[in-house]
Design a protein around this motif. Structure first.
Motif, PDB file in Angstrom:
ATOM      1  N   GLY A   1       0.818  -1.216   0.000  1.00 20.92           N
ATOM      2  CA  GLY A   1       0.000   0.000   0.000  1.00 20.92           C
ATOM      3  C   GLY A   1       0.845   1.256   0.000  1.00 20.92           C
TER       4      GLY A   1
ATOM      5  N   TYR B   1       2.040   1.793  -3.481  1.00 17.64           N
ATOM      6  CA  TYR B   1       0.973   2.333  -4.332  1.00 17.64           C
ATOM      7  C   TYR B   1       0.726   3.815  -4.058  1.00 17.64           C
ATOM      8  CZ  TYR B   1      -0.486  -2.264  -6.084  1.00 17.64           C
ATOM      9  OH  TYR B   1      -0.541  -3.475  -6.707  1.00 17.64           O
ATOM     10  N   ILE B   2       0.747   4.195  -2.812  1.00 17.07           N
ATOM     11  CA  ILE B   2       0.527   5.609  -2.478  1.00 17.07           C
ATOM     12  C   ILE B   2       1.645   6.474  -3.046  1.00 17.07           C
ATOM     13  CG2 ILE B   2       0.445   7.263  -0.552  1.00 17.07           C
ATOM     14  CD1 ILE B   2      -1.072   4.980   1.004  1.00 17.07           C
TER      15      ILE B   2
ATOM     16  N   PHE C   1       1.234   6.747  -6.780  1.00 21.41           N
ATOM     17  CA  PHE C   1       0.176   7.672  -7.167  1.00 21.41           C
ATOM     18  C   PHE C   1       0.698   9.114  -7.226  1.00 21.41           C
ATOM     19  CE2 PHE C   1      -3.487  10.422  -6.283  1.00 21.41           C
ATOM     20  CZ  PHE C   1      -4.348  10.000  -7.289  1.00 21.41           C
TER      21      PHE C   1
ATOM     22  N   LEU D   1      -5.536   3.299  -7.640  1.00 25.43           N
ATOM     23  CA  LEU D   1      -6.548   3.176  -6.593  1.00 25.43           C
ATOM     24  C   LEU D   1      -7.164   1.774  -6.558  1.00 25.43           C
ATOM     25  CD1 LEU D   1      -8.347   6.626  -6.918  1.00 25.43           C
ATOM     26  CD2 LEU D   1      -6.540   5.952  -5.317  1.00 25.43           C
TER      27      LEU D   1
ATOM     28  N   ILE E   1      -4.982  -0.216  -4.369  1.00 23.92           N
ATOM     29  CA  ILE E   1      -5.209   0.119  -2.961  1.00 23.92           C
ATOM     30  C   ILE E   1      -6.508  -0.516  -2.469  1.00 23.92           C
ATOM     31  CG2 ILE E   1      -5.677   2.028  -1.373  1.00 23.92           C
ATOM     32  CD1 ILE E   1      -3.679   3.695  -3.103  1.00 23.92           C
TER      33      ILE E   1
END
Length: 165
Positions: free
Chosen positions: A55, A58-59, A62, A137, A140
């Motif tokens: 996670g 991924y953040i 982004f 997203l 996530i």
């Protein structure tokens, strides 16, 4: 959708996209090796921590996906995590049915195919509705769902002596 993400969000050339995909694949191999060591050392901790660690990737992805060098580094890290994740999935499914390894392996393959199909479909919806950058997203959301399945199973696997506490 990694190639499309690299093309439309990171804005890199086709040749560099090919290199990044090879980097991702090579990092998967490294992730397989790391996963074996982590699962041998402490499987449950590895399984529980993994979605949170991915996670974070991924953040970061982004927010810095439009920059070439950070994206190259993240592709490497993401590839390692992809290799770890695949091993975790196989471990998690096979450990649920140790007396039926052939069934567990078939279930693993089916779940990977189903996950790929659902993830691709939902990713396509996000891309068509919001744009390529927002496909992250979906990853996530998938991690949130994974935690919702991991934690109850983790609770059910506690030794009987801990269940009465």
């Amino acid at each position: 959708y990694l190639a499309e993400y690299l093309k439309s969000v990171t804005n890199i050339s086709g040749q560099l996209i090919s290199f990044m995909l090879i980097l991702f694949g090579g990092a998967n191999i490294v992730g397989n090796i790391i996963a074996g060591k982590l699962l041998t050392k402490n499987a449950i901790k590895t399984v529980v921590v993994f979605p949170f660690a991915l996670g974070v990737v991924y953040i970061i992805l982004f927010f810095v996906g439009q920059f070439t060098w950070p994206m190259a580094i993240l592709t490497l890290v993401w590839g390692i995590f992809a290799g770890i994740g695949t091993n975790i999935n196989q471990y998690w499914i096979s450990s649920a049915a140790p007396e039926a390894p052939d069934f567990a392996n078939g279930l693993f393959l089916s779940s990977v195919n189903l996950g790929t199909t659902i993830g691709t479909a939902v990713g396509g919806l996000f891309i068509s509705g919001m744009g390529t950058q927002y496909v992250v997203l979906v990853g996530i959301l998938s991690l949130v769902l994974s935690v919702l399945f991991i934690l109850p199973r983790r609770y059910m696997q506690r030794p009987i002596s801990q269940l009465s506490k």
